[in-house]
Design a protein around this motif. Structure first.
Motif, PDB file in Angstrom:
ATOM      1  N   LEU A  94      31.934 -30.064 -61.876  1.00  0.00           N
ATOM      2  CA  LEU A  94      32.586 -31.209 -62.503  1.00  0.00           C
ATOM      3  C   LEU A  94      31.545 -32.066 -63.210  1.00  0.00           C
ATOM      4  O   LEU A  94      30.403 -32.170 -62.749  1.00  0.00           O
ATOM      5  N   ASP A  95      31.960 -32.701 -64.315  1.00  0.00           N
ATOM      6  CA  ASP A  95      31.054 -33.622 -64.977  1.00  0.00           C
ATOM      7  C   ASP A  95      31.117 -34.984 -64.287  1.00  0.00           C
ATOM      8  O   ASP A  95      31.946 -35.215 -63.407  1.00  0.00           O
ATOM      9  N   GLU A  96      30.238 -35.892 -64.690  1.00  0.00           N
ATOM     10  CA  GLU A  96      30.136 -37.189 -64.014  1.00  0.00           C
ATOM     11  C   GLU A  96      31.439 -37.983 -64.113  1.00  0.00           C
ATOM     12  O   GLU A  96      31.843 -38.653 -63.158  1.00  0.00           O
ATOM     13  N   ALA A  97      32.126 -37.899 -65.250  1.00  0.00           N
ATOM     14  CA  ALA A  97      33.379 -38.641 -65.417  1.00  0.00           C
ATOM     15  C   ALA A  97      34.439 -38.166 -64.418  1.00  0.00           C
ATOM     16  O   ALA A  97      35.160 -38.978 -63.829  1.00  0.00           O
ATOM     17  N   ALA A  98      34.521 -36.863 -64.205  1.00  0.00           N
ATOM     18  CA  ALA A  98      35.493 -36.323 -63.254  1.00  0.00           C
ATOM     19  C   ALA A  98      35.142 -36.728 -61.824  1.00  0.00           C
ATOM     20  O   ALA A  98      36.024 -37.033 -61.022  1.00  0.00           O
ATOM     21  N   ILE A  99      33.850 -36.752 -61.518  1.00  0.00           N
ATOM     22  CA  ILE A  99      33.415 -37.167 -60.186  1.00  0.00           C
ATOM     23  C   ILE A  99      33.749 -38.641 -59.973  1.00  0.00           C
ATOM     24  O   ILE A  99      34.262 -39.022 -58.914  1.00  0.00           O
ATOM     25  N   LEU A 100      33.486 -39.470 -60.975  1.00  0.00           N
ATOM     26  CA  LEU A 100      33.801 -40.900 -60.865  1.00  0.00           C
ATOM     27  C   LEU A 100      35.301 -41.129 -60.696  1.00  0.00           C
ATOM     28  O   LEU A 100      35.719 -42.000 -59.942  1.00  0.00           O
ATOM     29  N   ALA A 101      36.113 -40.319 -61.373  1.00  0.00           N
ATOM     30  CA  ALA A 101      37.565 -40.433 -61.220  1.00  0.00           C
ATOM     31  C   ALA A 101      37.973 -40.085 -59.785  1.00  0.00           C
ATOM     32  O   ALA A 101      38.827 -40.756 -59.194  1.00  0.00           O
ATOM     33  N   ALA A 102      37.360 -39.047 -59.224  1.00  0.00           N
ATOM     34  CA  ALA A 102      37.652 -38.666 -57.837  1.00  0.00           C
ATOM     35  C   ALA A 102      37.201 -39.767 -56.878  1.00  0.00           C
ATOM     36  O   ALA A 102      37.888 -40.056 -55.884  1.00  0.00           O
ATOM     37  N   ILE A 103      36.071 -40.395 -57.166  1.00  0.00           N
ATOM     38  CA  ILE A 103      35.575 -41.491 -56.326  1.00  0.00           C
ATOM     39  C   ILE A 103      36.547 -42.663 -56.372  1.00  0.00           C
ATOM     40  O   ILE A 103      36.885 -43.243 -55.341  1.00  0.00           O
ATOM     41  N   ASP A 104      37.019 -43.008 -57.576  1.00  0.00           N
ATOM     42  CA  ASP A 104      37.979 -44.109 -57.714  1.00  0.00           C
ATOM     43  C   ASP A 104      39.266 -43.820 -56.942  1.00  0.00           C
ATOM     44  O   ASP A 104      39.821 -44.705 -56.281  1.00  0.00           O
ATOM     45  N   ALA A 105      39.730 -42.578 -57.024  1.00  0.00           N
ATOM     46  CA  ALA A 105      40.946 -42.198 -56.284  1.00  0.00           C
ATOM     47  C   ALA A 105      40.713 -42.296 -54.776  1.00  0.00           C
ATOM     48  O   ALA A 105      41.577 -42.758 -54.028  1.00  0.00           O
ATOM     49  N   ALA A 106      39.535 -41.872 -54.333  1.00  0.00           N
ATOM     50  CA  ALA A 106      39.211 -41.944 -52.902  1.00  0.00           C
ATOM     51  C   ALA A 106      39.105 -43.397 -52.447  1.00  0.00           C
ATOM     52  O   ALA A 106      39.544 -43.739 -51.349  1.00  0.00           O
ATOM     53  N   ILE A 107      38.532 -44.254 -53.289  1.00  0.00           N
ATOM     54  CA  ILE A 107      38.439 -45.679 -52.952  1.00  0.00           C
ATOM     55  C   ILE A 107      39.838 -46.268 -52.800  1.00  0.00           C
ATOM     56  O   ILE A 107      40.112 -47.001 -51.852  1.00  0.00           O
ATOM     57  N   ALA A 108      40.724 -45.935 -53.734  1.00  0.00           N
ATOM     58  CA  ALA A 108      42.098 -46.436 -53.656  1.00  0.00           C
ATOM     59  C   ALA A 108      42.780 -45.941 -52.381  1.00  0.00           C
ATOM     60  O   ALA A 108      43.475 -46.702 -51.694  1.00  0.00           O
ATOM     61  N   ARG A 109      42.559 -44.694 -52.052  1.00  0.00           N
ATOM     62  CA  ARG A 109      43.178 -44.110 -50.857  1.00  0.00           C
ATOM     63  C   ARG A 109      42.652 -44.764 -49.579  1.00  0.00           C
ATOM     64  O   ARG A 109      43.423 -45.133 -48.689  1.00  0.00           O
ATOM     65  N   VAL A 110      41.333 -44.910 -49.488  1.00  0.00           N
ATOM     66  CA  VAL A 110      40.727 -45.486 -48.290  1.00  0.00           C
ATOM     67  C   VAL A 110      41.106 -46.952 -48.149  1.00  0.00           C
ATOM     68  O   VAL A 110      41.401 -47.423 -47.051  1.00  0.00           O
ATOM     69  N   SER A 111      41.134 -47.690 -49.268  1.00  0.00           N
ATOM     70  CA  SER A 111      41.493 -49.107 -49.172  1.00  0.00           C
ATOM     71  C   SER A 111      42.966 -49.266 -48.812  1.00  0.00           C
ATOM     72  O   SER A 111      43.332 -50.202 -48.105  1.00  0.00           O
ATOM     73  N   ALA A 112      43.818 -48.346 -49.257  1.00  0.00           N
ATOM     74  CA  ALA A 112      45.232 -48.403 -48.893  1.00  0.00           C
ATOM     75  C   ALA A 112      45.419 -48.103 -47.405  1.00  0.00           C
ATOM     76  O   ALA A 112      46.236 -48.732 -46.739  1.00  0.00           O
ATOM     77  N   GLU A 113      44.659 -47.142 -46.898  1.00  0.00           N
ATOM     78  CA  GLU A 113      44.766 -46.792 -45.479  1.00  0.00           C
ATOM     79  C   GLU A 113      44.156 -47.873 -44.595  1.00  0.00           C
ATOM     80  O   GLU A 113      44.675 -48.190 -43.537  1.00  0.00           O
ATOM     81  N   GLY A 114      43.015 -48.429 -45.049  1.00  0.00           N
ATOM     82  CA  GLY A 114      42.320 -49.435 -44.249  1.00  0.00           C
ATOM     83  C   GLY A 114      42.839 -50.832 -44.469  1.00  0.00           C
ATOM     84  O   GLY A 114      42.606 -51.718 -43.662  1.00  0.00           O
ATOM     85  N   GLY A 115      43.538 -51.035 -45.581  1.00  0.00           N
ATOM     86  CA  GLY A 115      44.141 -52.322 -45.860  1.00  0.00           C
ATOM     87  C   GLY A 115      43.154 -53.415 -46.212  1.00  0.00           C
ATOM     88  O   GLY A 115      43.456 -54.587 -46.065  1.00  0.00           O
ATOM     89  N   GLY A 116      41.990 -53.051 -46.729  1.00  0.00           N
ATOM     90  CA  GLY A 116      41.035 -54.092 -47.068  1.00  0.00           C
ATOM     91  C   GLY A 116      40.105 -53.687 -48.186  1.00  0.00           C
ATOM     92  O   GLY A 116      40.226 -52.610 -48.758  1.00  0.00           O
ATOM     93  N   ALA A 117      39.173 -54.573 -48.487  1.00  0.00           N
ATOM     94  CA  ALA A 117      38.202 -54.311 -49.543  1.00  0.00           C
ATOM     95  C   ALA A 117      37.241 -53.212 -49.102  1.00  0.00           C
ATOM     96  O   ALA A 117      36.976 -53.044 -47.917  1.00  0.00           O
ATOM     97  N   ILE A 118      36.745 -52.513 -50.068  1.00  0.00           N
ATOM     98  CA  ILE A 118      35.807 -51.424 -49.805  1.00  0.00           C
ATOM     99  C   ILE A 118      34.393 -51.937 -50.084  1.00  0.00           C
ATOM    100  O   ILE A 118      34.122 -52.490 -51.132  1.00  0.00           O
ATOM    101  N   GLY A 119      33.508 -51.717 -49.133  1.00  0.00           N
ATOM    102  CA  GLY A 119      32.121 -52.125 -49.299  1.00  0.00           C
ATOM    103  C   GLY A 119      31.188 -51.012 -48.862  1.00  0.00           C
ATOM    104  O   GLY A 119      31.635 -49.926 -48.495  1.00  0.00           O
ATOM    105  N   PRO A 120      29.890 -51.282 -48.906  1.00  0.00           N
ATOM    106  CA  PRO A 120      28.907 -50.255 -48.530  1.00  0.00           C
ATOM    107  C   PRO A 120      29.119 -49.690 -47.122  1.00  0.00           C
ATOM    108  O   PRO A 120      28.782 -48.551 -46.857  1.00  0.00           O
ATOM    109  N   ALA A 121      29.714 -50.458 -46.236  1.00  0.00           N
ATOM    110  CA  ALA A 121      29.952 -49.978 -44.872  1.00  0.00           C
ATOM    111  C   ALA A 121      30.993 -48.864 -44.830  1.00  0.00           C
ATOM    112  O   ALA A 121      31.068 -48.115 -43.853  1.00  0.00           O
TER     113      ALA A 121
END
Length: 153
Positions: A94-121
Protein backbone atom coordinates in the motif's frame (compact mmCIF):
# COMPACT_ATOMS: atom_id res chain seq x y z
CA UNK A 1 -6.46 -21.61 -4.82
CA UNK A 2 -4.93 -20.96 -1.41
CA UNK A 3 -1.49 -19.48 -1.04
CA UNK A 4 -0.08 -22.78 0.25
CA UNK A 5 -1.45 -24.63 -2.79
CA UNK A 6 -0.01 -21.96 -5.09
CA UNK A 7 3.39 -22.37 -3.45
CA UNK A 8 3.25 -26.14 -3.94
CA UNK A 9 2.26 -25.78 -7.61
CA UNK A 10 5.02 -23.22 -8.20
CA UNK A 11 7.51 -25.53 -6.50
CA UNK A 12 6.59 -28.30 -8.93
CA UNK A 13 6.91 -25.91 -11.87
CA UNK A 14 10.31 -24.72 -10.64
CA UNK A 15 11.47 -28.35 -10.36
CA UNK A 16 10.39 -29.08 -13.92
CA UNK A 17 11.98 -25.93 -15.34
CA UNK A 18 15.20 -26.26 -13.33
CA UNK A 19 14.96 -22.89 -11.57
CA UNK A 20 17.23 -23.69 -8.62
CA UNK A 21 17.01 -20.35 -6.80
CA UNK A 22 13.23 -20.23 -7.02
CA UNK A 23 12.91 -23.89 -6.01
CA UNK A 24 15.21 -23.49 -3.01
CA UNK A 25 13.39 -20.38 -1.81
CA UNK A 26 9.95 -21.94 -2.14
CA UNK A 27 11.19 -24.97 -0.22
CA UNK A 28 12.41 -22.65 2.55
CA UNK A 29 8.99 -20.95 2.62
CA UNK A 30 7.16 -24.29 2.77
CA UNK A 31 9.46 -25.45 5.57
CA UNK A 32 8.78 -22.26 7.58
CA UNK A 33 5.02 -22.68 7.09
CA UNK A 34 5.14 -26.35 8.08
CA UNK A 35 7.30 -25.55 11.13
CA UNK A 36 4.79 -22.98 12.36
CA UNK A 37 1.91 -25.40 11.78
CA UNK A 38 3.68 -28.14 13.74
CA UNK A 39 4.75 -25.80 16.56
CA UNK A 40 1.29 -24.33 17.02
CA UNK A 41 -0.66 -27.47 16.01
CA UNK A 42 -2.86 -25.51 13.60
CA UNK A 43 -3.53 -25.26 9.89
CA UNK A 44 -2.38 -21.85 8.62
CA UNK A 45 -4.81 -19.78 6.56
CA UNK A 46 -3.69 -17.32 3.88
CA UNK A 47 -3.37 -14.43 6.37
CA UNK A 48 -1.05 -16.47 8.60
CA UNK A 49 0.98 -17.58 5.55
CA UNK A 50 1.35 -13.92 4.55
CA UNK A 51 2.63 -13.18 8.07
CA UNK A 52 5.23 -15.95 7.70
CA UNK A 53 6.28 -14.57 4.31
CA UNK A 54 6.47 -11.04 5.69
CA UNK A 55 8.70 -12.22 8.53
CA UNK A 56 10.97 -14.05 6.08
CA UNK A 57 11.36 -10.92 3.93
CA UNK A 58 12.19 -8.85 7.02
CA UNK A 59 14.82 -11.40 8.10
CA UNK A 60 16.41 -11.34 4.67
CA UNK A 61 16.48 -7.54 4.55
CA UNK A 62 18.29 -7.55 7.90
CA UNK A 63 20.75 -10.08 6.49
CA UNK A 64 21.34 -7.95 3.38
CA UNK A 65 22.16 -4.96 5.57
CA UNK A 66 24.60 -7.02 7.65
CA UNK A 67 26.25 -8.56 4.58
CA UNK A 68 26.64 -5.15 2.95
CA UNK A 69 28.20 -3.77 6.14
CA UNK A 70 30.65 -6.68 6.08
CA UNK A 71 31.39 -6.11 2.34
CA UNK A 72 29.97 -9.53 1.39
CA UNK A 73 28.07 -8.55 -1.75
CA UNK A 74 27.97 -12.18 -2.92
CA UNK A 75 25.90 -13.22 0.11
CA UNK A 76 23.76 -10.07 -0.06
CA UNK A 77 22.86 -10.90 -3.66
CA UNK A 78 21.65 -14.38 -2.66
CA UNK A 79 19.39 -12.82 -0.01
CA UNK A 80 18.06 -10.26 -2.53
CA UNK A 81 17.18 -13.07 -4.94
CA UNK A 82 15.25 -14.85 -2.16
CA UNK A 83 13.45 -11.60 -1.28
CA UNK A 84 12.33 -11.23 -4.90
CA UNK A 85 10.87 -14.75 -4.94
CA UNK A 86 9.11 -14.37 -1.58
CA UNK A 87 7.68 -10.93 -2.42
CA UNK A 88 6.04 -12.48 -5.47
CA UNK A 89 3.61 -14.19 -3.07
CA UNK A 90 2.89 -11.15 -0.90
CA UNK A 91 -0.02 -8.81 -1.63
CA UNK A 92 0.79 -5.51 -3.31
CA UNK A 93 2.22 -2.91 -0.96
CA UNK A 94 0.00 0.00 0.00
CA UNK A 95 1.11 3.56 -0.59
CA UNK A 96 1.30 6.11 2.24
CA UNK A 97 -2.12 7.61 1.42
CA UNK A 98 -3.81 4.21 1.72
CA UNK A 99 -2.03 3.52 5.00
CA UNK A 100 -3.10 6.92 6.37
CA UNK A 101 -6.70 6.18 5.34
CA UNK A 102 -6.54 2.86 7.22
CA UNK A 103 -5.09 4.66 10.25
CA UNK A 104 -7.91 7.23 10.17
CA UNK A 105 -10.50 4.44 9.97
CA UNK A 106 -8.85 2.64 12.89
CA UNK A 107 -8.81 5.85 14.93
CA UNK A 108 -12.52 6.33 14.27
CA UNK A 109 -13.22 2.73 15.23
CA UNK A 110 -11.16 2.81 18.43
CA UNK A 111 -12.58 6.17 19.52
CA UNK A 112 -16.12 4.89 18.90
CA UNK A 113 -15.45 1.77 20.96
CA UNK A 114 -13.60 3.63 23.71
CA UNK A 115 -15.89 6.62 23.66
CA UNK A 116 -13.15 9.19 24.00
CA UNK A 117 -10.34 11.14 22.41
CA UNK A 118 -7.43 9.25 20.97
CA UNK A 119 -3.96 10.09 22.24
CA UNK A 120 -0.47 8.59 22.31
CA UNK A 121 -1.55 6.21 25.08
CA UNK A 122 -3.92 4.51 22.62
CA UNK A 123 -1.18 3.55 20.16
CA UNK A 124 -1.27 -0.10 21.25
CA UNK A 125 -5.00 -0.31 20.59
CA UNK A 126 -4.55 1.22 17.14
CA UNK A 127 -1.69 -1.09 16.22
CA UNK A 128 -3.78 -4.04 17.41
CA UNK A 129 -6.48 -3.04 14.94
CA UNK A 130 -4.10 -2.16 12.10
CA UNK A 131 -1.66 -5.10 12.26
CA UNK A 132 -4.04 -7.84 11.07
CA UNK A 133 -5.63 -5.46 8.58
CA UNK A 134 -2.34 -4.36 6.95
CA UNK A 135 -0.27 -7.54 7.37
CA UNK A 136 1.83 -8.14 4.29
CA UNK A 137 0.56 -4.96 2.64
CA UNK A 138 2.66 -2.46 4.57
CA UNK A 139 5.86 -2.30 6.57
CA UNK A 140 4.65 -2.25 10.17
CA UNK A 141 7.57 0.01 11.14
CA UNK A 142 6.30 2.59 8.67
CA UNK A 143 2.74 2.13 9.95
CA UNK A 144 3.91 2.64 13.52
CA UNK A 145 5.73 5.85 12.58
CA UNK A 146 2.66 7.16 10.75
CA UNK A 147 0.41 6.31 13.73
CA UNK A 148 2.77 8.20 16.07
CA UNK A 149 2.79 11.17 13.72
CA UNK A 150 -1.02 11.12 13.42
CA UNK A 151 -1.50 10.88 17.19
CA UNK A 152 1.00 13.65 17.90
CA UNK A 153 -0.65 16.15 15.61
Amino acid sequence: MSLKQRLTEDMKAAMKSGEKTRLGTIRLVNAAIKQREVDERIELDDAAVVAVLDKMVKQRRDSVAQYEAAAREDLAEVERAEIAVIEHYLPAKLDEAAILAAIDAAIARVSAEGGGAIGPADMGKLMGVLKPQLAGQADMGQVSALVKRRLAG
